[in-house]
Design a protein around this motif. Structure first.
Motif, PDB file in Angstrom:
ATOM      1  N   HIS A   1       5.308  23.129 -17.316  1.00 17.81           N
ATOM      2  CA  HIS A   1       6.450  23.736 -16.644  1.00 17.81           C
ATOM      3  C   HIS A   1       7.744  23.105 -17.129  1.00 17.81           C
ATOM      4  O   HIS A   1       7.790  21.921 -17.492  1.00 17.81           O
ATOM      5  CB  HIS A   1       6.303  23.568 -15.131  1.00 17.81           C
ATOM      6  CG  HIS A   1       7.172  24.488 -14.344  1.00 17.81           C
ATOM      7  ND1 HIS A   1       8.477  24.183 -14.011  1.00 17.81           N
ATOM      8  CD2 HIS A   1       6.913  25.713 -13.835  1.00 17.81           C
ATOM      9  CE1 HIS A   1       8.991  25.187 -13.311  1.00 17.81           C
ATOM     10  NE2 HIS A   1       8.065  26.126 -13.186  1.00 17.81           N
ATOM     11  N   GLU A   2       8.805  23.895 -17.116  1.00 17.85           N
ATOM     12  CA  GLU A   2      10.083  23.422 -17.647  1.00 17.85           C
ATOM     13  C   GLU A   2      10.663  22.284 -16.822  1.00 17.85           C
ATOM     14  O   GLU A   2      11.476  21.493 -17.334  1.00 17.85           O
ATOM     15  CB  GLU A   2      11.086  24.581 -17.681  1.00 17.85           C
ATOM     16  CG  GLU A   2      11.349  25.220 -16.336  1.00 17.85           C
ATOM     17  CD  GLU A   2      12.352  26.360 -16.431  1.00 17.85           C
ATOM     18  OE1 GLU A   2      12.851  26.586 -17.552  1.00 17.85           O
ATOM     19  OE2 GLU A   2      12.629  26.988 -15.389  1.00 17.85           O
ATOM     20  N   TRP A   3      10.263  22.159 -15.565  1.00 20.01           N
ATOM     21  CA  TRP A   3      10.791  21.066 -14.751  1.00 20.01           C
ATOM     22  C   TRP A   3      10.252  19.703 -15.166  1.00 20.01           C
ATOM     23  O   TRP A   3      10.791  18.673 -14.765  1.00 20.01           O
ATOM     24  CB  TRP A   3      10.461  21.309 -13.275  1.00 20.01           C
ATOM     25  CG  TRP A   3      11.204  22.481 -12.698  1.00 20.01           C
ATOM     26  CD1 TRP A   3      12.227  23.156 -13.275  1.00 20.01           C
ATOM     27  CD2 TRP A   3      10.971  23.093 -11.438  1.00 20.01           C
ATOM     28  NE1 TRP A   3      12.665  24.170 -12.461  1.00 20.01           N
ATOM     29  CE2 TRP A   3      11.898  24.153 -11.308  1.00 20.01           C
ATOM     30  CE3 TRP A   3      10.076  22.884 -10.407  1.00 20.01           C
ATOM     31  CZ2 TRP A   3      11.954  24.979 -10.197  1.00 20.01           C
ATOM     32  CZ3 TRP A   3      10.133  23.704  -9.288  1.00 20.01           C
ATOM     33  CH2 TRP A   3      11.062  24.740  -9.184  1.00 20.01           C
ATOM     34  N   LEU A   4       9.193  19.668 -15.950  1.00 16.92           N
ATOM     35  CA  LEU A   4       8.621  18.411 -16.418  1.00 16.92           C
ATOM     36  C   LEU A   4       9.170  17.988 -17.773  1.00 16.92           C
ATOM     37  O   LEU A   4       8.773  16.930 -18.281  1.00 16.92           O
ATOM     38  CB  LEU A   4       7.092  18.538 -16.524  1.00 16.92           C
ATOM     39  CG  LEU A   4       6.353  19.040 -15.290  1.00 16.92           C
ATOM     40  CD1 LEU A   4       4.864  19.116 -15.561  1.00 16.92           C
ATOM     41  CD2 LEU A   4       6.625  18.157 -14.080  1.00 16.92           C
TER      42      LEU A   4
ATOM     43  N   LYS B   1      19.403  17.482 -17.440  1.00 19.75           N
ATOM     44  CA  LYS B   1      20.235  18.350 -16.616  1.00 19.75           C
ATOM     45  C   LYS B   1      20.426  17.787 -15.206  1.00 19.75           C
ATOM     46  O   LYS B   1      21.456  18.022 -14.580  1.00 19.75           O
ATOM     47  CB  LYS B   1      19.598  19.739 -16.523  1.00 19.75           C
ATOM     48  CG  LYS B   1      19.701  20.556 -17.805  1.00 19.75           C
ATOM     49  CD  LYS B   1      19.090  21.932 -17.605  1.00 19.75           C
ATOM     50  CE  LYS B   1      19.212  22.770 -18.877  1.00 19.75           C
ATOM     51  NZ  LYS B   1      18.614  24.121 -18.715  1.00 19.75           N
ATOM     52  N   THR B   2      19.427  17.051 -14.734  1.00 16.82           N
ATOM     53  CA  THR B   2      19.544  16.463 -13.394  1.00 16.82           C
ATOM     54  C   THR B   2      20.677  15.454 -13.327  1.00 16.82           C
ATOM     55  O   THR B   2      21.392  15.370 -12.317  1.00 16.82           O
ATOM     56  CB  THR B   2      18.215  15.794 -13.006  1.00 16.82           C
ATOM     57  OG1 THR B   2      17.160  16.755 -13.094  1.00 16.82           O
ATOM     58  CG2 THR B   2      18.275  15.250 -11.595  1.00 16.82           C
ATOM     59  N   TYR B   3      20.867  14.697 -14.401  1.00 18.56           N
ATOM     60  CA  TYR B   3      21.879  13.642 -14.401  1.00 18.56           C
ATOM     61  C   TYR B   3      23.080  13.993 -15.275  1.00 18.56           C
ATOM     62  O   TYR B   3      23.787  13.091 -15.727  1.00 18.56           O
ATOM     63  CB  TYR B   3      21.252  12.329 -14.900  1.00 18.56           C
ATOM     64  CG  TYR B   3      20.186  11.806 -13.974  1.00 18.56           C
ATOM     65  CD1 TYR B   3      20.520  11.131 -12.804  1.00 18.56           C
ATOM     66  CD2 TYR B   3      18.840  11.998 -14.273  1.00 18.56           C
ATOM     67  CE1 TYR B   3      19.541  10.651 -11.961  1.00 18.56           C
ATOM     68  CE2 TYR B   3      17.857  11.519 -13.431  1.00 18.56           C
ATOM     69  CZ  TYR B   3      18.212  10.843 -12.272  1.00 18.56           C
ATOM     70  OH  TYR B   3      17.246  10.366 -11.436  1.00 18.56           O
ATOM     71  N   GLN B   4      23.314  15.263 -15.495  1.00 22.94           N
ATOM     72  CA  GLN B   4      24.501  15.633 -16.264  1.00 22.94           C
ATOM     73  C   GLN B   4      25.773  15.521 -15.439  1.00 22.94           C
ATOM     74  O   GLN B   4      26.861  15.396 -15.993  1.00 22.94           O
ATOM     75  CB  GLN B   4      24.349  17.059 -16.801  1.00 22.94           C
ATOM     76  CG  GLN B   4      24.370  18.137 -15.732  1.00 22.94           C
ATOM     77  CD  GLN B   4      24.224  19.534 -16.317  1.00 22.94           C
ATOM     78  OE1 GLN B   4      24.175  19.692 -17.537  1.00 22.94           O
ATOM     79  NE2 GLN B   4      24.156  20.533 -15.454  1.00 22.94           N
TER      80      GLN B   4
END
Length: 348
Positions: free
Chosen positions: A166-169, A176-179
Protein backbone atom coordinates in the motif's frame (compact mmCIF):
# COMPACT_ATOMS: atom_id res chain seq x y z
CA UNK A 1 -17.04 -16.58 21.94
CA UNK A 2 -19.40 -19.47 22.61
CA UNK A 3 -16.45 -21.82 23.03
CA UNK A 4 -14.72 -19.31 25.32
CA UNK A 5 -17.83 -19.13 27.47
CA UNK A 6 -17.70 -22.87 28.09
CA UNK A 7 -14.03 -22.64 29.12
CA UNK A 8 -13.99 -19.48 31.26
CA UNK A 9 -17.20 -17.58 31.91
CA UNK A 10 -15.45 -14.64 33.62
CA UNK A 11 -13.19 -14.04 30.61
CA UNK A 12 -16.22 -14.18 28.33
CA UNK A 13 -18.08 -11.60 30.45
CA UNK A 14 -15.08 -9.27 30.43
CA UNK A 15 -14.52 -9.43 26.66
CA UNK A 16 -18.22 -9.22 25.90
CA UNK A 17 -18.36 -5.74 27.46
CA UNK A 18 -16.13 -4.28 24.74
CA UNK A 19 -16.88 -3.99 21.02
CA UNK A 20 -15.22 -6.67 18.95
CA UNK A 21 -13.62 -4.06 16.69
CA UNK A 22 -11.43 -3.02 19.64
CA UNK A 23 -9.72 -6.32 20.50
CA UNK A 24 -10.02 -8.97 17.77
CA UNK A 25 -8.36 -8.82 14.34
CA UNK A 26 -11.27 -10.59 12.69
CA UNK A 27 -13.36 -7.41 13.13
CA UNK A 28 -10.64 -4.81 12.53
CA UNK A 29 -11.22 -2.25 9.80
CA UNK A 30 -9.09 -2.60 6.67
CA UNK A 31 -8.96 1.17 6.05
CA UNK A 32 -6.11 2.23 8.43
CA UNK A 33 -3.77 -0.60 7.27
CA UNK A 34 -2.76 -1.38 10.84
CA UNK A 35 -3.04 -4.80 12.47
CA UNK A 36 -2.80 -3.69 16.12
CA UNK A 37 -4.48 -1.22 18.43
CA UNK A 38 -2.34 0.43 21.09
CA UNK A 39 -1.82 3.82 22.67
CA UNK A 40 1.98 3.80 22.59
CA UNK A 41 2.21 7.22 20.85
CA UNK A 42 0.05 8.74 23.58
CA UNK A 43 2.15 7.15 26.31
CA UNK A 44 5.37 8.41 24.73
CA UNK A 45 3.97 11.92 24.38
CA UNK A 46 2.75 11.96 28.00
CA UNK A 47 6.14 10.86 29.27
CA UNK A 48 7.90 13.54 27.22
CA UNK A 49 5.77 16.45 28.44
CA UNK A 50 5.83 15.32 32.08
CA UNK A 51 8.56 17.87 32.83
CA UNK A 52 6.57 20.69 31.19
CA UNK A 53 3.22 20.06 32.87
CA UNK A 54 4.26 21.61 36.17
CA UNK A 55 5.04 24.99 34.55
CA UNK A 56 2.65 27.92 33.96
CA UNK A 57 0.21 27.61 31.07
CA UNK A 58 2.04 29.84 28.56
CA UNK A 59 5.44 28.40 29.37
CA UNK A 60 4.05 24.87 29.18
CA UNK A 61 2.51 25.42 25.74
CA UNK A 62 5.69 27.03 24.46
CA UNK A 63 7.83 24.11 25.66
CA UNK A 64 5.48 21.58 24.07
CA UNK A 65 5.54 23.51 20.79
CA UNK A 66 9.34 23.52 20.80
CA UNK A 67 9.45 19.79 21.50
CA UNK A 68 7.11 19.00 18.59
CA UNK A 69 9.10 21.27 16.29
CA UNK A 70 12.37 19.53 17.16
CA UNK A 71 10.83 16.08 16.74
CA UNK A 72 9.38 16.79 13.30
CA UNK A 73 12.67 18.28 12.08
CA UNK A 74 14.61 15.24 13.29
CA UNK A 75 12.18 12.81 11.65
CA UNK A 76 12.45 14.68 8.36
CA UNK A 77 16.26 14.33 8.32
CA UNK A 78 16.19 10.70 9.51
CA UNK A 79 14.97 9.15 6.23
CA UNK A 80 15.89 11.90 3.81
CA UNK A 81 18.59 9.87 2.04
CA UNK A 82 17.00 6.41 2.28
CA UNK A 83 16.17 4.66 -0.99
CA UNK A 84 12.62 3.46 -1.63
CA UNK A 85 10.11 2.33 -2.20
CA UNK A 86 9.44 1.20 1.41
CA UNK A 87 10.57 2.44 4.80
CA UNK A 88 13.28 0.43 6.62
CA UNK A 89 10.78 -0.88 9.18
CA UNK A 90 8.50 -2.16 6.43
CA UNK A 91 11.44 -3.86 4.70
CA UNK A 92 12.19 -5.80 7.90
CA UNK A 93 8.59 -7.00 8.11
CA UNK A 94 8.70 -8.02 4.46
CA UNK A 95 11.90 -10.03 4.99
CA UNK A 96 10.22 -12.05 7.78
CA UNK A 97 7.38 -12.96 5.45
CA UNK A 98 9.89 -13.91 2.73
CA UNK A 99 11.30 -16.55 5.07
CA UNK A 100 7.93 -18.32 5.38
CA UNK A 101 6.90 -17.80 1.73
CA UNK A 102 9.32 -20.50 0.55
CA UNK A 103 7.11 -23.16 2.15
CA UNK A 104 4.05 -22.33 0.00
CA UNK A 105 3.41 -23.46 -3.59
CA UNK A 106 1.11 -21.34 -5.81
CA UNK A 107 -1.05 -23.00 -8.49
CA UNK A 108 -2.83 -20.97 -11.18
CA UNK A 109 -6.56 -21.71 -11.31
CA UNK A 110 -6.84 -20.90 -15.05
CA UNK A 111 -8.68 -17.56 -15.06
CA UNK A 112 -8.44 -15.32 -18.13
CA UNK A 113 -6.55 -12.54 -16.36
CA UNK A 114 -4.06 -14.89 -14.68
CA UNK A 115 -4.47 -13.21 -11.31
CA UNK A 116 -6.15 -15.87 -9.17
CA UNK A 117 -4.06 -18.57 -7.53
CA UNK A 118 -4.50 -21.41 -5.06
CA UNK A 119 -1.57 -21.65 -2.66
CA UNK A 120 -0.77 -24.99 -0.95
CA UNK A 121 1.35 -26.15 1.99
CA UNK A 122 0.93 -29.57 3.64
CA UNK A 123 -2.82 -29.76 3.09
CA UNK A 124 -3.52 -26.06 3.83
CA UNK A 125 -5.03 -24.03 1.00
CA UNK A 126 -5.70 -20.32 0.59
CA UNK A 127 -6.83 -18.17 -2.34
CA UNK A 128 -4.78 -15.19 -3.52
CA UNK A 129 -6.20 -12.59 -5.90
CA UNK A 130 -3.46 -10.36 -7.31
CA UNK A 131 -5.99 -8.15 -9.07
CA UNK A 132 -7.84 -7.16 -5.89
CA UNK A 133 -4.84 -7.50 -3.55
CA UNK A 134 -6.66 -9.93 -1.29
CA UNK A 135 -5.84 -13.21 0.45
CA UNK A 136 -7.95 -15.65 2.43
CA UNK A 137 -5.87 -15.08 5.59
CA UNK A 138 -6.76 -11.35 5.53
CA UNK A 139 -3.28 -10.08 6.38
CA UNK A 140 -2.80 -8.36 3.02
CA UNK A 141 -6.07 -6.45 3.37
CA UNK A 142 -5.44 -5.58 7.02
CA UNK A 143 -1.83 -4.37 6.85
CA UNK A 144 -1.47 -3.32 3.21
CA UNK A 145 1.62 -5.55 2.90
CA UNK A 146 1.60 -8.85 0.96
CA UNK A 147 1.41 -11.88 3.24
CA UNK A 148 3.52 -15.02 2.81
CA UNK A 149 0.95 -16.53 0.44
CA UNK A 150 0.87 -13.42 -1.72
CA UNK A 151 4.69 -13.19 -1.73
CA UNK A 152 4.93 -16.78 -2.97
CA UNK A 153 2.46 -15.97 -5.75
CA UNK A 154 4.10 -12.67 -6.74
CA UNK A 155 7.58 -14.18 -6.93
CA UNK A 156 6.17 -17.12 -8.90
CA UNK A 157 5.01 -14.64 -11.54
CA UNK A 158 8.36 -12.80 -11.49
CA UNK A 159 7.14 -9.66 -9.72
CA UNK A 160 8.43 -7.74 -6.70
CA UNK A 161 6.38 -7.84 -3.48
CA UNK A 162 7.48 -4.33 -2.46
CA UNK A 163 5.79 -2.94 -5.57
CA UNK A 164 2.43 -4.33 -4.39
CA UNK A 165 2.44 -2.74 -0.94
CA UNK A 166 0.00 0.00 0.00
CA UNK A 167 1.13 3.53 -0.74
CA UNK A 168 0.91 4.49 2.93
CA UNK A 169 3.85 2.18 3.68
CA UNK A 170 6.17 3.82 1.16
CA UNK A 171 8.99 6.24 1.83
CA UNK A 172 7.15 8.82 -0.22
CA UNK A 173 4.19 8.79 2.17
CA UNK A 174 6.61 9.16 5.09
CA UNK A 175 8.17 12.25 3.54
CA UNK A 176 4.73 13.73 2.85
CA UNK A 177 3.86 13.32 6.53
CA UNK A 178 6.74 15.56 7.58
CA UNK A 179 6.72 18.01 4.70
CA UNK A 180 4.98 20.55 6.93
CA UNK A 181 6.77 22.35 9.72
CA UNK A 182 5.93 24.53 12.71
CA UNK A 183 6.62 28.22 12.35
CA UNK A 184 9.25 29.65 14.74
CA UNK A 185 7.98 31.99 17.46
CA UNK A 186 9.82 34.96 18.95
CA UNK A 187 10.37 35.47 22.66
CA UNK A 188 7.98 37.43 24.93
CA UNK A 189 10.23 40.51 24.79
CA UNK A 190 9.40 40.85 21.07
CA UNK A 191 5.64 40.46 21.39
CA UNK A 192 3.46 43.37 20.40
CA UNK A 193 2.25 45.55 23.25
CA UNK A 194 -1.49 46.22 23.55
CA UNK A 195 -3.56 48.78 25.44
CA UNK A 196 -5.30 46.11 27.43
CA UNK A 197 -4.22 45.06 30.88
CA UNK A 198 -2.09 42.00 31.20
CA UNK A 199 -3.92 38.81 32.22
CA UNK A 200 -3.58 38.00 35.87
CA UNK A 201 -3.22 34.35 36.88
CA UNK A 202 -6.01 32.98 39.05
CA UNK A 203 -5.63 32.67 42.76
CA UNK A 204 -3.87 29.42 43.53
CA UNK A 205 -4.77 27.54 46.65
CA UNK A 206 -1.94 25.36 47.83
CA UNK A 207 -3.17 21.85 48.48
CA UNK A 208 -1.87 19.64 51.24
CA UNK A 209 0.82 17.10 50.41
CA UNK A 210 3.15 16.77 47.49
CA UNK A 211 1.69 17.85 44.13
CA UNK A 212 0.86 15.01 41.74
CA UNK A 213 2.60 15.01 38.37
CA UNK A 214 1.56 11.64 36.96
CA UNK A 215 -1.63 11.38 34.99
CA UNK A 216 -4.69 9.66 36.39
CA UNK A 217 -4.82 6.05 35.29
CA UNK A 218 -7.95 4.13 34.47
CA UNK A 219 -9.23 1.20 36.49
CA UNK A 220 -7.88 -1.39 34.02
CA UNK A 221 -4.30 -0.05 34.09
CA UNK A 222 -1.67 -1.27 36.54
CA UNK A 223 -0.23 1.16 39.05
CA UNK A 224 3.31 2.12 38.07
CA UNK A 225 5.84 3.48 40.54
CA UNK A 226 8.58 5.29 38.64
CA UNK A 227 9.26 4.33 35.03
CA UNK A 228 8.89 0.54 35.25
CA UNK A 229 6.10 -1.88 36.05
CA UNK A 230 6.26 -3.77 39.31
CA UNK A 231 7.74 -7.21 38.92
CA UNK A 232 5.26 -10.01 39.62
CA UNK A 233 6.85 -13.08 41.17
CA UNK A 234 5.40 -16.55 41.39
CA UNK A 235 4.34 -17.96 44.73
CA UNK A 236 7.28 -19.43 46.64
CA UNK A 237 7.64 -21.23 49.96
CA UNK A 238 10.07 -20.92 52.83
CA UNK A 239 12.77 -23.57 53.18
CA UNK A 240 12.50 -23.48 56.97
CA UNK A 241 8.82 -23.48 57.94
CA UNK A 242 7.16 -24.26 54.60
CA UNK A 243 4.91 -21.18 54.60
CA UNK A 244 4.38 -19.02 51.50
CA UNK A 245 5.29 -15.43 50.53
CA UNK A 246 8.68 -15.37 52.27
CA UNK A 247 12.02 -17.16 52.13
CA UNK A 248 14.42 -18.57 54.69
CA UNK A 249 16.27 -15.26 55.06
CA UNK A 250 13.17 -13.32 56.11
CA UNK A 251 11.60 -16.21 58.07
CA UNK A 252 10.50 -15.25 61.58
CA UNK A 253 9.98 -18.83 62.78
CA UNK A 254 13.53 -19.18 64.08
CA UNK A 255 12.76 -22.11 66.37
CA UNK A 256 11.61 -24.32 63.50
CA UNK A 257 14.39 -26.63 62.20
CA UNK A 258 15.45 -26.24 58.59
CA UNK A 259 13.80 -28.73 56.28
CA UNK A 260 16.05 -31.06 54.25
CA UNK A 261 16.44 -30.46 50.53
CA UNK A 262 14.54 -33.63 49.64
CA UNK A 263 11.54 -32.72 51.77
CA UNK A 264 8.31 -34.68 51.45
CA UNK A 265 5.12 -32.91 52.52
CA UNK A 266 3.31 -34.48 55.47
CA UNK A 267 0.62 -36.95 54.52
CA UNK A 268 -3.05 -36.83 55.44
CA UNK A 269 -4.46 -37.86 58.81
CA UNK A 270 -5.64 -41.29 57.61
CA UNK A 271 -2.21 -42.11 56.24
CA UNK A 272 -0.58 -40.93 59.48
CA UNK A 273 -2.81 -43.20 61.56
CA UNK A 274 -2.04 -46.14 59.31
CA UNK A 275 1.71 -45.53 59.51
CA UNK A 276 1.58 -45.08 63.27
CA UNK A 277 -0.30 -48.34 63.69
CA UNK A 278 2.31 -50.14 61.57
CA UNK A 279 5.16 -48.59 63.54
CA UNK A 280 3.55 -49.50 66.86
CA UNK A 281 3.05 -53.06 65.71
CA UNK A 282 6.67 -53.30 64.56
CA UNK A 283 7.83 -51.83 67.88
CA UNK A 284 5.82 -54.37 69.87
CA UNK A 285 7.23 -57.22 67.83
CA UNK A 286 10.73 -55.88 68.40
CA UNK A 287 10.18 -55.69 72.16
CA UNK A 288 8.78 -59.24 72.30
CA UNK A 289 11.69 -60.60 70.27
CA UNK A 290 14.22 -58.83 72.49
CA UNK A 291 12.52 -60.13 75.66
CA UNK A 292 12.42 -63.66 74.29
CA UNK A 293 16.11 -63.54 73.51
CA UNK A 294 16.92 -62.31 77.03
CA UNK A 295 14.66 -64.84 78.82
CA UNK A 296 15.60 -67.98 76.86
CA UNK A 297 19.32 -67.87 76.16
CA UNK A 298 20.59 -70.59 73.91
CA UNK A 299 23.93 -72.22 74.51
CA UNK A 300 26.35 -72.53 71.66
CA UNK A 301 27.05 -76.15 70.78
CA UNK A 302 30.46 -76.59 69.21
CA UNK A 303 29.93 -80.28 68.53
CA UNK A 304 28.93 -81.77 65.24
CA UNK A 305 25.23 -81.41 64.34
CA UNK A 306 23.15 -84.56 64.70
CA UNK A 307 20.30 -85.76 62.55
CA UNK A 308 16.76 -85.90 63.87
CA UNK A 309 14.26 -88.66 63.33
CA UNK A 310 12.89 -86.84 60.26
CA UNK A 311 16.41 -86.66 58.81
CA UNK A 312 16.33 -82.88 58.91
CA UNK A 313 19.42 -80.93 59.75
CA UNK A 314 19.04 -78.80 62.91
CA UNK A 315 21.40 -75.94 63.53
CA UNK A 316 21.87 -74.09 66.78
CA UNK A 317 21.24 -70.33 66.79
CA UNK A 318 23.85 -68.32 68.69
CA UNK A 319 22.50 -66.44 71.68
CA UNK A 320 24.33 -63.25 70.78
CA UNK A 321 22.38 -62.78 67.52
CA UNK A 322 19.58 -60.20 67.94
CA UNK A 323 16.72 -60.03 65.38
CA UNK A 324 17.04 -57.06 62.96
CA UNK A 325 13.67 -55.66 63.94
CA UNK A 326 14.83 -55.28 67.53
CA UNK A 327 18.00 -53.60 66.30
CA UNK A 328 15.89 -50.88 64.66
CA UNK A 329 13.90 -50.08 67.79
CA UNK A 330 15.50 -46.67 68.28
CA UNK A 331 15.07 -45.71 64.62
CA UNK A 332 11.39 -46.64 64.68
CA UNK A 333 10.81 -44.59 67.85
CA UNK A 334 12.41 -41.53 66.27
CA UNK A 335 10.30 -41.96 63.12
CA UNK A 336 7.10 -42.08 65.19
CA UNK A 337 8.03 -38.89 67.05
CA UNK A 338 8.88 -37.12 63.79
CA UNK A 339 5.56 -38.08 62.17
CA UNK A 340 3.61 -36.93 65.24
CA UNK A 341 5.41 -33.56 65.10
CA UNK A 342 4.68 -33.18 61.37
CA UNK A 343 1.04 -34.00 62.01
CA UNK A 344 0.79 -31.30 64.70
CA UNK A 345 2.43 -28.73 62.42
CA UNK A 346 0.00 -29.56 59.61
CA UNK A 347 -3.00 -29.15 61.93
CA UNK A 348 -1.70 -25.81 63.26
Amino acid sequence: MAHLKTINCQAWEYLNKWPKQAWTKAHFSTIPKVDNICNNPCEVFNSRILHYRCKPIITMLEEIRSYIMRTMAARKVKLSGKPGPLCPVQYKRLEKEFHFANQWTPIWCGDNMGLRYEVHMWGNKVEVNLGEWTCTCGVWQLTGMPCRHAIATITHKGGKPEDMCHEWLSIEAYNKTYQHFIEPVQGPQYWAQTQYTHPVPPHKKVQRGRPKKNRRRSVDEDNVTGHKLKRKLAEFTCGRCGQTNHNIRSCKNIGVPIRPKKYVAPSTSNEDDHLLSQDEQALNEAEEAAAHVQQDPVEINLSQPHLSQDSDMEFMVPATIVPPIARNKLAITRAIKRKVADKDDAEN
